[in-house]
Design a protein around this motif. Structure first.
Motif, PDB file in Angstrom:
ATOM      1  N   VAL A   1       0.860  -1.182   0.000  1.00 59.86           N
ATOM      2  CA  VAL A   1       0.000   0.000   0.000  1.00 59.86           C
ATOM      3  C   VAL A   1       0.893   1.227   0.000  1.00 59.86           C
ATOM      4  CG1 VAL A   1      -1.726   1.328   1.282  1.00 59.86           C
ATOM      5  CG2 VAL A   1      -1.836  -1.176   1.284  1.00 59.86           C
ATOM      6  N   GLY A   2       0.600   2.166  -0.872  1.00 63.58           N
ATOM      7  CA  GLY A   2       1.303   3.449  -0.865  1.00 63.58           C
ATOM      8  C   GLY A   2       2.778   3.348  -1.220  1.00 63.58           C
ATOM      9  N   TYR A   3       3.548   4.217  -0.597  1.00 65.40           N
ATOM     10  CA  TYR A   3       4.989   4.320  -0.861  1.00 65.40           C
ATOM     11  C   TYR A   3       5.697   3.066  -0.352  1.00 65.40           C
ATOM     12  CZ  TYR A   3       9.721   6.262  -0.681  1.00 65.40           C
ATOM     13  OH  TYR A   3      11.061   6.491  -0.846  1.00 65.40           O
ATOM     14  N   HIS A   4       6.588   2.531  -1.157  1.00 58.15           N
ATOM     15  CA  HIS A   4       7.349   1.339  -0.775  1.00 58.15           C
ATOM     16  C   HIS A   4       8.643   1.788  -0.105  1.00 58.15           C
ATOM     17  CE1 HIS A   4       9.361  -2.670  -2.184  1.00 58.15           C
ATOM     18  NE2 HIS A   4       9.326  -2.541  -0.871  1.00 58.15           N
ATOM     19  N   GLY A   5       8.636   1.837   1.218  1.00 62.51           N
ATOM     20  CA  GLY A   5       9.848   2.224   1.921  1.00 62.51           C
ATOM     21  C   GLY A   5       9.546   2.988   3.187  1.00 62.51           C
ATOM     22  N   TYR A   6      10.582   3.622   3.695  1.00 61.87           N
ATOM     23  CA  TYR A   6      10.481   4.326   4.958  1.00 61.87           C
ATOM     24  C   TYR A   6       9.762   5.677   4.790  1.00 61.87           C
ATOM     25  CZ  TYR A   6      13.957   0.965   6.543  1.00 61.87           C
ATOM     26  OH  TYR A   6      14.613  -0.186   6.853  1.00 61.87           O
ATOM     27  N   PRO A   7       8.959   6.057   5.776  1.00 62.47           N
ATOM     28  CA  PRO A   7       8.241   7.325   5.683  1.00 62.47           C
ATOM     29  C   PRO A   7       9.154   8.536   5.565  1.00 62.47           C
ATOM     30  CG  PRO A   7       7.671   6.147   7.722  1.00 62.47           C
ATOM     31  CD  PRO A   7       8.616   5.289   6.967  1.00 62.47           C
ATOM     32  N   VAL A   8      10.316   8.493   6.194  1.00 59.45           N
ATOM     33  CA  VAL A   8      11.214   9.654   6.095  1.00 59.45           C
ATOM     34  C   VAL A   8      11.711   9.814   4.659  1.00 59.45           C
ATOM     35  CG1 VAL A   8      13.320   8.412   6.751  1.00 59.45           C
ATOM     36  CG2 VAL A   8      13.133  10.879   7.189  1.00 59.45           C
ATOM     37  N   ASN A   9      11.889   8.719   3.952  1.00 56.36           N
ATOM     38  CA  ASN A   9      12.298   8.814   2.545  1.00 56.36           C
ATOM     39  C   ASN A   9      11.154   9.360   1.688  1.00 56.36           C
ATOM     40  OD1 ASN A   9      14.766   7.794   3.285  1.00 56.36           O
ATOM     41  ND2 ASN A   9      14.292   5.707   2.685  1.00 56.36           N
ATOM     42  N   ALA A  10       9.932   8.931   1.995  1.00 61.04           N
ATOM     43  CA  ALA A  10       8.764   9.455   1.267  1.00 61.04           C
ATOM     44  C   ALA A  10       8.651  10.962   1.487  1.00 61.04           C
ATOM     45  CB  ALA A  10       7.496   8.747   1.732  1.00 61.04           C
ATOM     46  N   LEU A  11       8.835  11.386   2.725  1.00 59.74           N
ATOM     47  CA  LEU A  11       8.754  12.818   3.027  1.00 59.74           C
ATOM     48  C   LEU A  11       9.872  13.577   2.316  1.00 59.74           C
ATOM     49  CD1 LEU A  11       7.562  15.225   4.517  1.00 59.74           C
ATOM     50  CD2 LEU A  11       8.908  14.555   6.530  1.00 59.74           C
ATOM     51  N   ALA A  12      11.073  13.031   2.348  1.00 57.57           N
ATOM     52  CA  ALA A  12      12.204  13.695   1.681  1.00 57.57           C
ATOM     53  C   ALA A  12      11.940  13.827   0.183  1.00 57.57           C
ATOM     54  CB  ALA A  12      13.492  12.919   1.937  1.00 57.57           C
ATOM     55  N   GLU A  13      11.393  12.781  -0.424  1.00 52.99           N
ATOM     56  CA  GLU A  13      11.096  12.838  -1.864  1.00 52.99           C
ATOM     57  C   GLU A  13      10.002  13.854  -2.151  1.00 52.99           C
ATOM     58  OE1 GLU A  13      10.451   8.970  -3.580  1.00 52.99           O
ATOM     59  OE2 GLU A  13      12.276   8.179  -2.655  1.00 52.99           O
ATOM     60  N   ASP A  14       8.980  13.906  -1.296  1.00 51.96           N
ATOM     61  CA  ASP A  14       7.920  14.906  -1.475  1.00 51.96           C
ATOM     62  C   ASP A  14       8.490  16.310  -1.351  1.00 51.96           C
ATOM     63  OD1 ASP A  14       5.954  13.033  -1.904  1.00 51.96           O
ATOM     64  OD2 ASP A  14       5.142  13.127   0.135  1.00 51.96           O
TER      65      ASP A  14
ATOM     66  N   ARG B   1       6.275  21.365   1.242  1.00 54.74           N
ATOM     67  CA  ARG B   1       6.926  21.852   2.460  1.00 54.74           C
ATOM     68  C   ARG B   1       5.906  21.887   3.592  1.00 54.74           C
ATOM     69  NH1 ARG B   1      11.283  24.449   4.510  1.00 54.74           N
ATOM     70  NH2 ARG B   1      10.830  25.842   6.239  1.00 54.74           N
ATOM     71  N   PRO B   2       6.015  20.963   4.530  1.00 50.62           N
ATOM     72  CA  PRO B   2       5.069  20.984   5.653  1.00 50.62           C
ATOM     73  C   PRO B   2       5.344  22.173   6.570  1.00 50.62           C
ATOM     74  CG  PRO B   2       6.735  19.287   5.990  1.00 50.62           C
ATOM     75  CD  PRO B   2       6.971  19.871   4.620  1.00 50.62           C
ATOM     76  N   ASP B   3       4.286  22.664   7.218  1.00 55.37           N
ATOM     77  CA  ASP B   3       4.449  23.751   8.184  1.00 55.37           C
ATOM     78  C   ASP B   3       5.165  23.256   9.424  1.00 55.37           C
ATOM     79  OD1 ASP B   3       3.047  25.527   6.547  1.00 55.37           O
ATOM     80  OD2 ASP B   3       1.125  24.903   7.407  1.00 55.37           O
TER      81      ASP B   3
ATOM     82  N   ALA C   1      16.268  10.296  11.940  1.00 58.98           N
ATOM     83  CA  ALA C   1      16.288  10.660  10.518  1.00 58.98           C
ATOM     84  C   ALA C   1      15.327  11.813  10.250  1.00 58.98           C
ATOM     85  CB  ALA C   1      15.929   9.445   9.661  1.00 58.98           C
ATOM     86  N   VAL C   2      14.157  11.789  10.866  1.00 59.00           N
ATOM     87  CA  VAL C   2      13.183  12.870  10.703  1.00 59.00           C
ATOM     88  C   VAL C   2      13.722  14.158  11.322  1.00 59.00           C
ATOM     89  CG1 VAL C   2      10.883  13.667  11.378  1.00 59.00           C
ATOM     90  CG2 VAL C   2      11.193  11.352  10.476  1.00 59.00           C
ATOM     91  N   LYS C   3      14.382  14.031  12.456  1.00 54.44           N
ATOM     92  CA  LYS C   3      15.021  15.202  13.085  1.00 54.44           C
ATOM     93  C   LYS C   3      16.006  15.849  12.106  1.00 54.44           C
ATOM     94  CE  LYS C   3      18.643  16.083  16.545  1.00 54.44           C
ATOM     95  NZ  LYS C   3      18.222  17.254  17.269  1.00 54.44           N
ATOM     96  N   ARG C   4      16.865  15.038  11.499  1.00 62.23           N
ATOM     97  CA  ARG C   4      17.852  15.573  10.546  1.00 62.23           C
ATOM     98  C   ARG C   4      17.164  16.257   9.365  1.00 62.23           C
ATOM     99  NH1 ARG C   4      20.507  10.696  11.835  1.00 62.23           N
ATOM    100  NH2 ARG C   4      19.615   9.680  10.009  1.00 62.23           N
ATOM    101  N   LEU C   5      16.127  15.610   8.834  1.00 65.20           N
ATOM    102  CA  LEU C   5      15.423  16.161   7.677  1.00 65.20           C
ATOM    103  C   LEU C   5      14.730  17.473   8.029  1.00 65.20           C
ATOM    104  CD1 LEU C   5      14.475  15.748   4.727  1.00 65.20           C
ATOM    105  CD2 LEU C   5      12.472  14.545   5.661  1.00 65.20           C
ATOM    106  N   GLY C   6      14.013  17.478   9.135  1.00 70.92           N
ATOM    107  CA  GLY C   6      13.298  18.690   9.540  1.00 70.92           C
ATOM    108  C   GLY C   6      14.242  19.841   9.823  1.00 70.92           C
ATOM    109  N   GLU C   7      15.279  19.564  10.566  1.00 63.80           N
ATOM    110  CA  GLU C   7      16.210  20.634  10.942  1.00 63.80           C
ATOM    111  C   GLU C   7      17.000  21.134   9.730  1.00 63.80           C
ATOM    112  OE1 GLU C   7      18.456  19.209  14.311  1.00 63.80           O
ATOM    113  OE2 GLU C   7      16.657  19.085  15.561  1.00 63.80           O
ATOM    114  N   ALA C   8      17.348  20.240   8.808  1.00 63.29           N
ATOM    115  CA  ALA C   8      18.080  20.653   7.603  1.00 63.29           C
ATOM    116  C   ALA C   8      17.239  21.571   6.729  1.00 63.29           C
ATOM    117  CB  ALA C   8      18.515  19.425   6.804  1.00 63.29           C
ATOM    118  N   ASN C   9      15.910  21.466   6.867  1.00 64.62           N
ATOM    119  CA  ASN C   9      15.006  22.288   6.062  1.00 64.62           C
ATOM    120  C   ASN C   9      14.318  23.377   6.877  1.00 64.62           C
ATOM    121  OD1 ASN C   9      14.781  21.040   3.191  1.00 64.62           O
ATOM    122  ND2 ASN C   9      14.902  19.306   4.597  1.00 64.62           N
TER     123      ASN C   9
END
Ligand code: FES
Length: 110
Positions: free
Chosen positions: A21-34, A40-42, A55-63
């Protein structure tokens, strides 16, 4: 579960390990690809295993996106008395059960 309800709140991306179902893989990768495509989420809210939250911490803080993490710790009492769930938050010790469990990403996993 509850996909229709979540979809009413905004963009919904379902993720599964096997791609059934949906994206095949980790949610943080799906978010990074989006986000690479311009999404850009608020704010980001995350719960789950520690490697995912880091991983989500790194992604959020990097952006520069405010990111909240719901920590999971082994708990004894659950009311703030035993200190079993203590973790470092913002340079001091906090009880996940009493002071959290949700903390700003910038304050944890330093
Ligand atoms: S579980 Fe006892 S202080 Fe948090």
């Amino acid at each position: 579960m509850l996909a229709e309800g979540f979809a009413k709140l905004g963009k919904l991306t379902l993720c599964t390990d096997d791609g059934s179902v949906g994206y095949h893989g980790y949610p943080v990768n799906a978010l990074a690809e989006d986000m690479e495509k311009g999404y850009r989420p608020d704010v980001i809210f995350c719960c789950g295993p520690e490697p995912l939250m880091k991983a989500v911490k790194r992604l959020g803080e990097a952006n520069n996106i405010t990111t909240y993490l719901s920590l999971e710790q082994r708990m004894g009492c659950g009311v703030g008395a035993c200190l079993t769930c203590t973790c470092k938050v913002g340079g001091s010790n906090k009880r996940v059960c009493k002071d959290g469990p949700v903390f700003l990403s910038t304050e944890v996993y330093e």
